[in-house]
Design a protein around this motif. Structure first.
Motif, PDB file in Angstrom:
ATOM      1  N   PHE A  31     -34.166  79.782 106.658  1.00 46.07           N
ATOM      2  CA  PHE A  31     -35.230  80.661 106.184  1.00 46.07           C
ATOM      3  C   PHE A  31     -34.887  82.097 106.535  1.00 46.07           C
ATOM      4  CE2 PHE A  31     -36.335  79.622 110.541  1.00 46.07           C
ATOM      5  CZ  PHE A  31     -36.829  80.805 111.058  1.00 46.07           C
ATOM      6  N   GLU A  32     -35.564  83.011 105.872  1.00 39.74           N
ATOM      7  CA  GLU A  32     -35.444  84.434 106.167  1.00 39.74           C
ATOM      8  C   GLU A  32     -36.682  84.869 106.965  1.00 39.74           C
ATOM      9  OE1 GLU A  32     -32.905  86.496 105.472  1.00 39.74           O
ATOM     10  OE2 GLU A  32     -31.812  84.793 104.616  1.00 39.74           O
ATOM     11  N   PRO A  33     -36.547  85.843 107.874  1.00 45.21           N
ATOM     12  CA  PRO A  33     -37.719  86.332 108.603  1.00 45.21           C
ATOM     13  C   PRO A  33     -38.827  86.761 107.638  1.00 45.21           C
ATOM     14  CG  PRO A  33     -35.728  87.197 109.591  1.00 45.21           C
ATOM     15  CD  PRO A  33     -35.300  86.520 108.327  1.00 45.21           C
ATOM     16  N   GLY A  34     -40.028  86.250 107.859  1.00 47.40           N
ATOM     17  CA  GLY A  34     -41.154  86.542 106.983  1.00 47.40           C
ATOM     18  C   GLY A  34     -41.530  85.381 106.086  1.00 47.40           C
ATOM     19  N   PRO A  59     -34.210  82.912 112.570  1.00 42.32           N
ATOM     20  CA  PRO A  59     -33.547  81.827 111.850  1.00 42.32           C
ATOM     21  C   PRO A  59     -32.353  81.237 112.594  1.00 42.32           C
ATOM     22  CG  PRO A  59     -34.017  83.655 110.368  1.00 42.32           C
ATOM     23  CD  PRO A  59     -34.336  84.133 111.758  1.00 42.32           C
ATOM     24  N   ARG A  60     -31.707  82.035 113.441  1.00 37.86           N
ATOM     25  CA  ARG A  60     -30.514  81.556 114.129  1.00 37.86           C
ATOM     26  C   ARG A  60     -30.830  80.598 115.273  1.00 37.86           C
ATOM     27  NH1 ARG A  60     -29.521  84.313 118.863  1.00 37.86           N
ATOM     28  NH2 ARG A  60     -31.004  85.977 119.314  1.00 37.86           N
ATOM     29  N   GLU A  61     -32.104  80.499 115.658  1.00 38.03           N
ATOM     30  CA  GLU A  61     -32.479  79.644 116.778  1.00 38.03           C
ATOM     31  C   GLU A  61     -32.467  78.169 116.376  1.00 38.03           C
ATOM     32  OE1 GLU A  61     -36.169  81.181 118.225  1.00 38.03           O
ATOM     33  OE2 GLU A  61     -35.288  83.103 118.799  1.00 38.03           O
ATOM     34  N   ASN A  62     -32.364  77.295 117.368  1.00 37.98           N
ATOM     35  CA  ASN A  62     -32.199  75.865 117.111  1.00 37.98           C
ATOM     36  C   ASN A  62     -33.512  75.128 116.876  1.00 37.98           C
ATOM     37  OD1 ASN A  62     -29.383  76.021 117.411  1.00 37.98           O
ATOM     38  ND2 ASN A  62     -29.541  75.831 119.631  1.00 37.98           N
ATOM     39  N   THR A 115     -48.683  87.200 111.082  1.00 36.10           N
ATOM     40  CA  THR A 115     -47.651  86.218 111.439  1.00 36.10           C
ATOM     41  C   THR A 115     -46.335  86.369 110.669  1.00 36.10           C
ATOM     42  OG1 THR A 115     -48.707  84.535 110.024  1.00 36.10           O
ATOM     43  CG2 THR A 115     -49.257  84.521 112.374  1.00 36.10           C
ATOM     44  N   PRO A 116     -46.323  86.721 109.370  1.00 34.82           N
ATOM     45  CA  PRO A 116     -45.033  86.911 108.716  1.00 34.82           C
ATOM     46  C   PRO A 116     -44.216  88.065 109.300  1.00 34.82           C
ATOM     47  CG  PRO A 116     -46.771  86.654 107.083  1.00 34.82           C
ATOM     48  CD  PRO A 116     -47.439  86.846 108.412  1.00 34.82           C
ATOM     49  N   PHE A 117     -44.902  88.992 109.968  1.00 44.20           N
ATOM     50  CA  PHE A 117     -44.209  90.153 110.520  1.00 44.20           C
ATOM     51  C   PHE A 117     -43.530  89.852 111.856  1.00 44.20           C
ATOM     52  CE2 PHE A 117     -47.794  92.790 108.371  1.00 44.20           C
ATOM     53  CZ  PHE A 117     -47.228  92.555 107.124  1.00 44.20           C
ATOM     54  N   ILE A 118     -43.955  88.780 112.521  1.00 46.32           N
ATOM     55  CA  ILE A 118     -43.441  88.496 113.864  1.00 46.32           C
ATOM     56  C   ILE A 118     -41.937  88.257 113.845  1.00 46.32           C
ATOM     57  CG2 ILE A 118     -43.558  86.920 115.831  1.00 46.32           C
ATOM     58  CD1 ILE A 118     -46.541  86.451 115.061  1.00 46.32           C
ATOM     59  N   ALA A 119     -41.475  87.364 112.950  1.00 46.74           N
ATOM     60  CA  ALA A 119     -40.038  87.088 112.878  1.00 46.74           C
ATOM     61  C   ALA A 119     -39.265  88.302 112.369  1.00 46.74           C
ATOM     62  CB  ALA A 119     -39.774  85.880 111.982  1.00 46.74           C
ATOM     63  N   ILE A 120     -39.888  89.078 111.481  1.00 43.58           N
ATOM     64  CA  ILE A 120     -39.227  90.300 110.993  1.00 43.58           C
ATOM     65  C   ILE A 120     -38.994  91.266 112.152  1.00 43.58           C
ATOM     66  CG2 ILE A 120     -39.530  92.367 109.563  1.00 43.58           C
ATOM     67  CD1 ILE A 120     -40.976  90.608 107.513  1.00 43.58           C
ATOM     68  N   PHE A 121     -40.020  91.457 112.993  1.00 44.23           N
ATOM     69  CA  PHE A 121     -39.869  92.355 114.140  1.00 44.23           C
ATOM     70  C   PHE A 121     -38.815  91.829 115.118  1.00 44.23           C
ATOM     71  CE2 PHE A 121     -44.536  93.857 113.667  1.00 44.23           C
ATOM     72  CZ  PHE A 121     -44.149  94.731 112.676  1.00 44.23           C
ATOM     73  N   LYS A 122     -38.815  90.533 115.358  1.00 44.49           N
ATOM     74  CA  LYS A 122     -37.814  89.950 116.260  1.00 44.49           C
ATOM     75  C   LYS A 122     -36.406  90.168 115.711  1.00 44.49           C
ATOM     76  CE  LYS A 122     -40.696  86.320 118.328  1.00 44.49           C
ATOM     77  NZ  LYS A 122     -40.942  84.847 118.431  1.00 44.49           N
ATOM     78  N   SER A 123     -36.264  90.026 114.399  1.00 44.42           N
ATOM     79  CA  SER A 123     -34.958  90.225 113.763  1.00 44.42           C
ATOM     80  C   SER A 123     -34.512  91.677 113.860  1.00 44.42           C
ATOM     81  CB  SER A 123     -35.024  89.785 112.301  1.00 44.42           C
ATOM     82  OG  SER A 123     -33.801  90.009 111.643  1.00 44.42           O
ATOM     83  N   LEU A 124     -35.445  92.605 113.610  1.00 36.54           N
ATOM     84  CA  LEU A 124     -35.114  94.032 113.711  1.00 36.54           C
ATOM     85  C   LEU A 124     -34.745  94.407 115.137  1.00 36.54           C
ATOM     86  CD1 LEU A 124     -37.897  95.538 111.405  1.00 36.54           C
ATOM     87  CD2 LEU A 124     -35.454  95.376 110.898  1.00 36.54           C
TER      88      LEU A 124
END
Length: 224
Positions: A31-34, A59-62, A115-124
């Motif tokens: 998946f992509e962040p978001g 996404p890179r996490e197990n 919630t969709p922004f959480i993974a985006i922020f972690k990725s950034l």
């Protein structure tokens, strides 16, 4: 549509009404962040009760992580999820979602719409690209603000809150409307990422356009 059955590895509340669940990750499940997936509970009478939830880890996490607002009064899927334990199984669908990072900007979230922004922020943050992005988080009351410390750590003064049903000295009262946007944002040429209840998404999008934001600079997704 392919289904994936995964076991819960950890589960617990991170706020009075926000649940965080970590599950196994199916093989080749990308998946992509978001982005999000539909989740059902692998128990009798619940297998067809599918609801969309966003991935909130990288996404890179197990494993997979979901951050879910629970609505006890609905007596539905989120309430049932909150009663599950480690080892219980969930059914995941395929990946979908319209919110993806396109460039630096302001993120406008209503409640669970953050919630969709959480993974985006972690990725950034992982890419050292958090600078020049900001978050405005709209909630009903101060106690509804979740992941406050994490957002403050990531964004500092670029993390702002607004409350619609409570007056405090710390945060403005009201909604993310045209007047609030004008008083808060200096640059309307940046990207704007909007996610919240459909009526909020619609009104904020209209306000942004009236303030001169180009349609292609507004990235939206409704979150019921």
């Amino acid at each position: 549509m392919k289904k994936h059955i995964v076991k819960i590895k950890s589960i617990g509340f991170i706020n009075y009404n926000v649940l965080q669940i970590v599950t196994e990750k199916p093989r080749n499940y990308d998946f992509e962040p978001g982005q999000a997936t539909e989740i059902a509970i692998n128990q009798k009478d619940w297998k067809e009760e599918k609801r969309p939830f966003t991935f909130t880890n990288l996404p890179r996490e197990n494993d997979l992580q979901f951050t879910i607002k629970v609505y006890p009064s609905h007596d539905g899927v989120t309430e049932k999820l909150s009663k599950l334990k480690i080892g219980n199984e969930l059914i995941l669908g395929e990946v979908f979602g319209a919110i993806q990072f396109k460039g630096k900007g302001t993120f406008l979230a209503g409640g669970a719409g953050v919630t969709p922004f959480i993974a985006i922020f972690k990725s950034l943050e992982y890419q050292n690209e958090m600078n020049h992005n900001s978050l405005i988080f709209a909630n009903k009351t101060e106690k509804d603000i979740f992941l406050k410390q994490e957002f403050e750590t990531l964004l500092g003064s670029r993390f702002m809150n607004i409350l619609s049903e409570e007056e405090t000295q710390k945060y403005p009262t009201g909604h993310i409307d045209k007047d609030f946007l004008k008083s808060t944002i200096a640059d309307f040429s940046q990207y704007f990422y909007v996610c919240g209840p459909p009526e909020m998404t619609k009104s904020v999008t209209e306000d942004l356009k009236s303030l001169g934001v180009a349609a292609e600079k507004i990235v939206i997704e409704d979150y019921d």
